[in-house]
Motif scaffolding. Structure first.
Motif, PDB file in Angstrom:
ATOM      1  N   ARG A 217       6.475 -55.723 -69.418  1.00 32.07           N
ATOM      2  CA  ARG A 217       7.060 -54.532 -70.052  1.00 32.07           C
ATOM      3  C   ARG A 217       5.991 -53.479 -70.307  1.00 32.07           C
ATOM      4  O   ARG A 217       6.185 -52.289 -70.030  1.00 32.07           O
ATOM      5  N   ASN A 218       4.863 -53.911 -70.838  1.00 30.12           N
ATOM      6  CA  ASN A 218       3.777 -52.962 -71.105  1.00 30.12           C
ATOM      7  C   ASN A 218       3.251 -52.350 -69.822  1.00 30.12           C
ATOM      8  O   ASN A 218       2.949 -51.158 -69.764  1.00 30.12           O
ATOM      9  N   TYR A 219       3.132 -53.162 -68.780  1.00 25.01           N
ATOM     10  CA  TYR A 219       2.636 -52.677 -67.490  1.00 25.01           C
ATOM     11  C   TYR A 219       3.556 -51.606 -66.919  1.00 25.01           C
ATOM     12  O   TYR A 219       3.097 -50.583 -66.390  1.00 25.01           O
ATOM     13  N   ILE A 220       4.867 -51.836 -67.039  1.00 25.53           N
ATOM     14  CA  ILE A 220       5.837 -50.880 -66.503  1.00 25.53           C
ATOM     15  C   ILE A 220       5.808 -49.558 -67.264  1.00 25.53           C
ATOM     16  O   ILE A 220       5.859 -48.477 -66.673  1.00 25.53           O
ATOM     17  N   LEU A 221       5.698 -49.643 -68.595  1.00 26.21           N
ATOM     18  CA  LEU A 221       5.940 -48.465 -69.427  1.00 26.21           C
ATOM     19  C   LEU A 221       4.693 -47.745 -69.928  1.00 26.21           C
ATOM     20  O   LEU A 221       4.745 -46.546 -70.206  1.00 26.21           O
ATOM     21  N   MET A 222       3.591 -48.465 -70.067  1.00 29.44           N
ATOM     22  CA  MET A 222       2.435 -47.878 -70.740  1.00 29.44           C
ATOM     23  C   MET A 222       1.891 -46.636 -70.040  1.00 29.44           C
ATOM     24  O   MET A 222       1.464 -45.680 -70.684  1.00 29.44           O
ATOM     25  N   GLY A 223       1.920 -46.618 -68.714  1.00 26.96           N
ATOM     26  CA  GLY A 223       1.340 -45.489 -67.987  1.00 26.96           C
ATOM     27  C   GLY A 223       2.227 -44.268 -67.895  1.00 26.96           C
ATOM     28  O   GLY A 223       1.814 -43.231 -67.355  1.00 26.96           O
ATOM     29  N   LEU A 224       3.451 -44.347 -68.425  1.00 27.84           N
ATOM     30  CA  LEU A 224       4.388 -43.229 -68.337  1.00 27.84           C
ATOM     31  C   LEU A 224       4.270 -42.321 -69.547  1.00 27.84           C
ATOM     32  O   LEU A 224       3.840 -42.751 -70.617  1.00 27.84           O
ATOM     33  N   ASN A 225       4.672 -41.077 -69.374  1.00 27.06           N
ATOM     34  CA  ASN A 225       4.727 -40.197 -70.537  1.00 27.06           C
ATOM     35  C   ASN A 225       5.902 -40.604 -71.421  1.00 27.06           C
ATOM     36  O   ASN A 225       6.750 -41.407 -71.026  1.00 27.06           O
TER      37      ASN A 225
END
Length: 493
Positions: A217-225
């Protein structure tokens, strides 16, 4: 990256600042024992005049120079939300206690220093901004309305009540003194210069207790604004988390679901502790459009995974019964295969009867092998590749053929083998649910009125009836079992 030793009270009292818990963070879930340990530490340092400081770990946040319309600075917390949230609860309990004691000075000090941004608009007042349900709980606790009952579940409520029971008029000054001595390492990250995901992985490797699903979950979302984070979370990941849950035990099965999905896609079973790494390799950082495409397929299959682990969610009674049998036998290794078959049924590639026959076939195959004591580890690779053998023009036959052609430890046991094994199998001492499964299938064979043995306390096991069934089947040569040696229509009975 900047790292400094910081007092907790200095960090929380920062003016016009909001500590944002992003949607990709796991939920707040500190137990009572963890709260007890923290409060014990606070009281110990608060009552010991010789102790000047007590370290409680680190808090890591991303500072993107993001400000709200009211010029409130937002700090995105990626590690430390459990401690930060719990400390906020401690201050909140003291705030409520000060109101009861009519200590208006302390009420104002706690509220305007550690809990709210006084002059911010209502939606930006809270200094700590948790995820949605916890945000509601925090606002509820701050309102101090004894006549209002919080309708949802939140660990914030439970832990607040714990602290409320321990922080009293006699000891709250010691708690305040202890809080003033708490220190942590403040680590500030700049997204343009630092790699938050890599730092987060490093934190996890040194003891942060996160599941494989948390890391994904963190990998998917962390890099997004922030906008895209909320979009992807609401439209995809939140749905995956909600559906990949065992509703009977209220236990998340997201890690297991993603493992089954990757098994289906890669034709390789990931180690349980390396599901995140396999997911990361399968889906490297990509554009928002590619991410949505990848997650759309995962979201489609999780609907069927939900019914496999929660059979009661299936509306059709006949299909639900077969799913309950599969669930009872714990044929989890077949989930990668069954999710695709379920998808074919949902899309009308196969009809209801074919779907039911496939479900029954999987039970027959695994149950017969269990009776013979064949190794279960062979099933992983069988079901991992079984969908590749499906011929949509002759669906059931192609699956039957693939299973019946297997030999050795992968074989589909024949009737004679099963009957011989049942003569000596101690079925009274196998798992209760497996024993009930056997008896229920025997009882209901070719009966229109089904009997649920497990739900009927008046039903007892008639030993002679079972023995007679096995004896007659063996001596007469006639049996209700389909002859899997000579037929491509195997069934359990």
């Amino acid at each position: 990256m900047k790292a400094n030793e910081t007092k907790v009270e200095d960090f929380l009292s920062a003016n016009k600042t909001q500590f944002v818990i992003p949607v990709y963070q796991r939920n707040y879930d500190w137990s009572t024992s963890q709260c007890k340990q923290l409060l014990d530490d606070i009281l110990e340092v608060g009552t010991n005049k010789n102790m000047n400081a007590h370290f409680i770990g680190s808090i890591v946040y991303i500072h993107d120079d993001v400000y709200t319309a009211a010029r409130i600075k937002e700090l995105t917390v990626i590690d430390g939300q459990q401690r930060l949230t719990t400390l906020t609860l401690v201050y909140l309990v003291i705030y409520r206690l000060a109101k009861e004691l009519n200590n208006e000075g302390l009420v104002a000090e706690i509220s305007e220093t550690y809990l709210i941004n006084k002059f911010a608009p209502e939606e930006e007042k809270l200094k700590l901004r948790p995820t949605e349900n916890n945000d509601k709980a925090l606002k509820y606790l701050l309102r101090s309305d004894e006549n209002e009952e919080f309708q949802d579940f939140s660990k914030l409520i439970d832990n607040f009540n714990y602290f409320k029971g321990r922080i009293t008029e006699e000891n709250y000054q010691f708690v305040l003194e202890g809080l003033s001595k708490l220190m942590f390492v403040e680590i500030s990250l700049d997204r343009e210069k630092d790699d938050p995901q890599r730092i987060f992985e490093s934190l996890n490797s040194t003891g942060l207790d996160l599941s494989q699903a948390d890391l994904i979950r963190n990998y998917i979302l962390m890099g997004l604004n922030r906008t895209n984070q909320n979009k992807i979370y609401r439209n995809y990941w939140e749905i995956i988390e909600r559906l990949a849950k065992d509703e009977t035990s209220n236990v998340s099965r997201v890690s297991g679901f993603i493992r089954d999905y990757l098994t289906l896609e890669n034709k390789k079973i990931p180690n349980k502790g390396k599901v995140y790494l396999e997911f990361k390799a399968k889906y490297p950082t990509t554009t928002i459009d590619e991410l949505e495409t990848n997650l759309a397929e995962i979201k489609t299959l999780v609907k069927y995974y939900n019914k496999l682990i929660n059979p009661k969610k299936e509306i059709d009674k006949s299909i639900r019964l077969q799913l309950e049998y599969i669930n009872r036998l714990e044929i989890n290794v077949a989930f990668p295969f069954l999710m695709k078959v379920y998808d074919d049924y949902a899309n009308s590639t196969i009809d209801k009867q074919t779907f039911i026959k496939v479900l029954d076939l999987i039970q027959s195959y695994t149950w017969r092998r269990f009776i013979l004591g064949l190794p279960t580890n062979a099933l992983n690779k069988i079901f991992m590749n079984l969908y590749d053998k499906v011929d949509t023009s002759n669906y059931l036959y192609s699956i039957q053929k693939s299973l019946l052609q297997r030999t050795g430890i992968q074989k589909f046991p024949k009737n004679a083998e099963v009957i011989d094994a049942l003569k000596v199998k101690d079925v009274y001492n196998i798992k209760s649910k497996n024993r009930i499964y056997l008896l229920e299938r025997l009882e209901n064979f070719e009966h229109k009125e089904l009997v649920a043995i497990e739900e009927n306390p008046d039903i007892t096991i008639e030993h002679t009836a079972v023995c007679r069934f096995i004896r007659d089947s063996s001596s007469s040569g006639q049996t209700s079992y389909a002859d899997v040696g000579d037929s491509l229509n195997p069934s359990l009975f």
